[in-house]
Design a protein around this motif. Structure first.
Motif, PDB file in Angstrom:
ATOM      1  N   THR A  15       7.787 -13.518  -5.098  1.00 19.41           N
ATOM      2  CA  THR A  15       7.556 -13.781  -3.545  1.00 19.41           C
ATOM      3  C   THR A  15       6.556 -12.973  -2.819  1.00 19.41           C
ATOM      4  O   THR A  15       5.936 -13.696  -2.307  1.00 19.41           O
ATOM      5  N   ILE A  16       6.311 -11.800  -3.092  1.00 14.37           N
ATOM      6  CA  ILE A  16       5.480 -10.903  -2.730  1.00 14.37           C
ATOM      7  C   ILE A  16       4.032 -11.493  -3.180  1.00 14.37           C
ATOM      8  O   ILE A  16       3.036 -11.631  -2.253  1.00 14.37           O
ATOM      9  N   SER A  17       3.780 -11.432  -4.416  1.00 15.69           N
ATOM     10  CA  SER A  17       2.662 -12.069  -5.097  1.00 15.69           C
ATOM     11  C   SER A  17       2.194 -13.554  -4.253  1.00 15.69           C
ATOM     12  O   SER A  17       1.018 -13.866  -3.733  1.00 15.69           O
ATOM     13  N   LYS A  18       3.305 -14.422  -4.105  1.00 12.52           N
ATOM     14  CA  LYS A  18       3.160 -15.782  -3.362  1.00 12.52           C
ATOM     15  C   LYS A  18       2.721 -15.406  -1.876  1.00 12.52           C
ATOM     16  O   LYS A  18       1.575 -15.958  -1.447  1.00 12.52           O
ATOM     17  N   THR A  19       3.250 -14.325  -1.238  1.00  8.28           N
ATOM     18  CA  THR A  19       2.948 -14.240  -0.035  1.00  8.28           C
ATOM     19  C   THR A  19       1.663 -13.895   0.209  1.00  8.28           C
ATOM     20  O   THR A  19       0.746 -14.464   1.242  1.00  8.28           O
ATOM     21  N   ILE A  20       1.030 -13.085  -0.707  1.00  6.53           N
ATOM     22  CA  ILE A  20      -0.418 -12.594  -0.291  1.00  6.53           C
ATOM     23  C   ILE A  20      -1.425 -13.504  -0.876  1.00  6.53           C
ATOM     24  O   ILE A  20      -2.385 -13.664  -0.213  1.00  6.53           O
ATOM     25  N   ARG A  21      -1.173 -14.295  -1.907  1.00  2.89           N
ATOM     26  CA  ARG A  21      -1.890 -15.610  -2.249  1.00  2.89           C
ATOM     27  C   ARG A  21      -2.068 -16.499  -1.218  1.00  2.89           C
ATOM     28  O   ARG A  21      -3.130 -17.039  -0.679  1.00  2.89           O
ATOM     29  N   VAL A  76       0.822  -0.974  -0.033  1.00  7.52           N
ATOM     30  CA  VAL A  76       0.049   0.028  -0.244  1.00  7.52           C
ATOM     31  C   VAL A  76       0.830   1.186  -0.005  1.00  7.52           C
ATOM     32  O   VAL A  76       0.571   2.101  -0.745  1.00  7.52           O
ATOM     33  N   ARG A  77       1.863   1.186   0.760  1.00  9.98           N
ATOM     34  CA  ARG A  77       2.782   2.591   0.974  1.00  9.98           C
ATOM     35  C   ARG A  77       3.454   2.557  -0.350  1.00  9.98           C
ATOM     36  O   ARG A  77       3.555   3.898  -0.997  1.00  9.98           O
ATOM     37  N   ARG A  78       3.870   1.544  -1.279  1.00  9.99           N
ATOM     38  CA  ARG A  78       4.472   1.864  -2.432  1.00  9.99           C
ATOM     39  C   ARG A  78       3.525   2.008  -3.681  1.00  9.99           C
ATOM     40  O   ARG A  78       3.990   2.209  -4.684  1.00  9.99           O
ATOM     41  N   ASN A  79       2.263   1.541  -3.267  1.00  9.03           N
ATOM     42  CA  ASN A  79       1.416   1.356  -4.327  1.00  9.03           C
ATOM     43  C   ASN A  79       1.711   0.431  -5.448  1.00  9.03           C
ATOM     44  O   ASN A  79       1.509   0.752  -6.779  1.00  9.03           O
ATOM     45  N   SER A  80       2.412  -0.502  -5.023  1.00  5.82           N
ATOM     46  CA  SER A  80       3.029  -1.435  -6.184  1.00  5.82           C
ATOM     47  C   SER A  80       3.640  -2.760  -5.376  1.00  5.82           C
ATOM     48  O   SER A  80       4.198  -2.589  -4.550  1.00  5.82           O
ATOM     49  N   PHE A  81       3.222  -3.847  -6.164  1.00  4.70           N
ATOM     50  CA  PHE A  81       3.975  -5.057  -5.616  1.00  4.70           C
ATOM     51  C   PHE A  81       5.222  -4.924  -5.779  1.00  4.70           C
ATOM     52  O   PHE A  81       6.082  -5.498  -5.004  1.00  4.70           O
ATOM     53  N   THR A  82       5.633  -4.391  -6.839  1.00  5.18           N
ATOM     54  CA  THR A  82       7.114  -4.540  -7.249  1.00  5.18           C
ATOM     55  C   THR A  82       7.989  -3.578  -6.441  1.00  5.18           C
ATOM     56  O   THR A  82       9.251  -3.790  -5.911  1.00  5.18           O
ATOM     57  N   GLY A  83       7.257  -2.371  -6.059  1.00  4.24           N
ATOM     58  CA  GLY A  83       7.996  -1.553  -4.986  1.00  4.24           C
ATOM     59  C   GLY A  83       8.031  -2.283  -3.699  1.00  4.24           C
ATOM     60  O   GLY A  83       9.126  -2.012  -2.888  1.00  4.24           O
ATOM     61  N   ALA A  84       7.285  -3.080  -3.044  1.00  7.37           N
ATOM     62  CA  ALA A  84       7.019  -3.563  -2.003  1.00  7.37           C
ATOM     63  C   ALA A  84       8.393  -4.599  -1.994  1.00  7.37           C
ATOM     64  O   ALA A  84       9.009  -4.605  -0.837  1.00  7.37           O
TER      65      ALA A  84
END
Length: 294
Positions: free
Chosen positions: A31-37, A13-21
């Protein structure tokens, strides 16, 4: 749900981006996408709207975000306090000491504390009591030695020393042979006092004013030994605690009982009543209390 899940949602949310996070958390975007799923499967809810070009939370995501900040703050505080379990093996405590208290009472106390806790560094700030109180208030000092009165609703404390002030004069002074002197007899004298940032300056001023005169201050200093030397040179008189008077050269100055009124010189160890105190500073307070109780 784990702490890392909350950290991930906040960063997205802070970066408004999965890539930025991913960059902020030093992991890959997959890895970010997998964590959220994985979290969505665990909770059986969707957290992000998938068909949006910008990051948008679902109602469930908004609910988690609303609580995540407070949970992470509590977690950080928990980790800080847990780390304090080893704090007595390392760390720093910041103590404010007036010059007279530091030289007279604390070298032995500090030595004993360092022998017990060699990994804890003690950073000493030699200041007047007024500035020490300010330092404790704004958090630049953990604790300090001051002269009462102080705000007892704001500070915790315990007493250290209870003495009185004595009059200090050169051997040639007209009162040098006296056993005691009334404060009112000093109205025409030249005074050498501690600087205005020291509480003792105000204490002496108020005592003199209570006797109907304002002291004629000709010199000010932040060092008790220099004050003693100026008195010895017949530049004026001073008032110093009994403990300090015993450190002065009796061949150069005379210390005389000061009466009517007696001017007390009391010291207390103080620290802020509210807020978090490290295990190290709590141990310092307990250790010092025990040393002065002996």
């Amino acid at each position: 749900m784990e702490i890392r899940h909350l950290q991930t949602i906040i960063e997205i949310v802070r970066r408004n981006s999965f890539t930025g996070a991913a960059e902020a958390l030093h992991v890959t975007q997959p890895t970010i996408s997998k964590t959220i799923r994985n979290l969505e499967r665990e909770l059986n809810v969707e957290l992000f709207v998938r068909d949006s070009k910008t990051v948008k939370l679902t109602d469930a995501g908004e609910t988690i975000l609303r609580h995540a900040g407070a949970i992470l703050q509590s977690f950080d505080l928990l980790m800080t306090e847990l780390n304090d379990l080893t704090y007595l093996k390392r760390g720093t405590i910041r103590i404010g000491l007036p010059p007279m208290a530091g030289s007279s009472f604390f070298p032995v106390v500090i030595k004993r504390f360092q022998e017990r806790y060699p990994g804890i560094a003690i950073k000493l700030e030699e200041e007047g009591a007024t500035r020490i109180v300010e330092g404790i208030s704004d958090g630049t000092l953990d604790a300090g030695v001051v002269l009462p009165p102080f705000d007892e609703e704001k500070f915790d404390s315990f007493p250290l020393v209870k003495e009185r002030l004595k009059l200090v004069v050169p051997p040639s002074h007209r009162m040098a042979g006296r056993q005691s002197v009334n404060l009112g007899e000093l109205s025409e004298e030249r005074f050498i006092l501690f600087s205005r940032e020291f509480a003792l300056h105000g204490i002496i001023n108020r005592a003199c004013e209570s006797m109907g005169f304002s002291p004629r201050i000709v010199y000010e200093s932040s060092q008790w030994d220099f004050i003693g030397e100026m008195v010895a040179s017949d530049l004026g008189i001073s008032m110093l605690p009994d403990t300090i008077c015993r450190l002065l050269n009796p061949d150069k100055v005379r210390a005389i009982e000061l009466v009517d009124p007696v001017i007390p010189w009391h010291l207390a160890m103080v620290w802020k009543r509210e807020g978090y105190h490290s295990l190290a500073i709590r141990e310092w307070i307990q250790f010092t209390r025990a040393q002065f109780a002996e």
